[in-house]
Design an enzyme around this catalytic site. Sequence first.
Site, short mmCIF file in Angstrom:
data_model
loop_
_atom_site.label_atom_id
_atom_site.label_comp_id
_atom_site.label_asym_id
_atom_site.label_seq_id
_atom_site.Cartn_x
_atom_site.Cartn_y
_atom_site.Cartn_z
CB VAL A 78 -9.67 35.54 -62.19
CG1 VAL A 78 -10.03 34.06 -62.22
CG2 VAL A 78 -10.87 36.40 -62.54
CG PHE A 86 -7.28 31.88 -69.20
CD1 PHE A 86 -7.23 32.90 -68.26
CD2 PHE A 86 -7.60 32.21 -70.51
CE1 PHE A 86 -7.48 34.22 -68.62
CE2 PHE A 86 -7.84 33.53 -70.88
CZ PHE A 86 -7.78 34.53 -69.93
CB SER A 105 -4.98 40.69 -62.75
OG SER A 105 -4.62 42.03 -62.90
CB CYS A 106 -6.57 35.79 -65.10
SG CYS A 106 -6.88 34.03 -64.79
CB VAL A 107 -2.21 35.48 -61.22
CG1 VAL A 107 -1.87 36.85 -61.76
CG2 VAL A 107 -2.99 35.60 -59.93
#
Length: 126
Positions: A78, A86, A105-107
Site C-alpha cells: 500500500v 494510515f 507493506s505500507c509506505v
Amino acid sequence: MKKEVVSTAEAPAAVGPYSQAICAGGLLFLSGQIPLDPATGNMVQGGAAAQAAQCCKNVLAILKARGLDAAQVVKTTVFITDMKEFGAVNEVYKQYFTAPCPARSCVQVAALPLGAQVEIEAVAVL
C-alpha cells in the site's frame, strides 16, 4: 518461463506501458491500482478512505478476471501520500482483506500517478 497477461474492463486500463497483471510461476502479479473508476476513467473523490476502497475494488476486479478472490492474495503493498491517513486506509483495507490477512507493506511516498493519495499492488497464488 511462460507469462500470461491478465486484463479486464472491470478495472482501469493501464495509464502507462504495463499490464494490469501477469501470471507467471504459479503467481499472479497485479500492478499497482490507483483509485480510478473504470466506468468513467476519473479519479474517485472523497479522500484517502474513498480512494483506498476504489483501489481495493480494482484489485478484486483483476483477481476475478483470473477466477480468484482476495483469499488468494499473499502479499500487498500500500502506497499512501500521507502517513496520517494510515488509520483511515487501514479501516477500509481490512474490509477487503480478511483473516488470514496477506503479508503487507505500507509506505508513504512523495507522489502517486495522476495525483492519487493511495495505490495498492498485490501478489496472489493461482
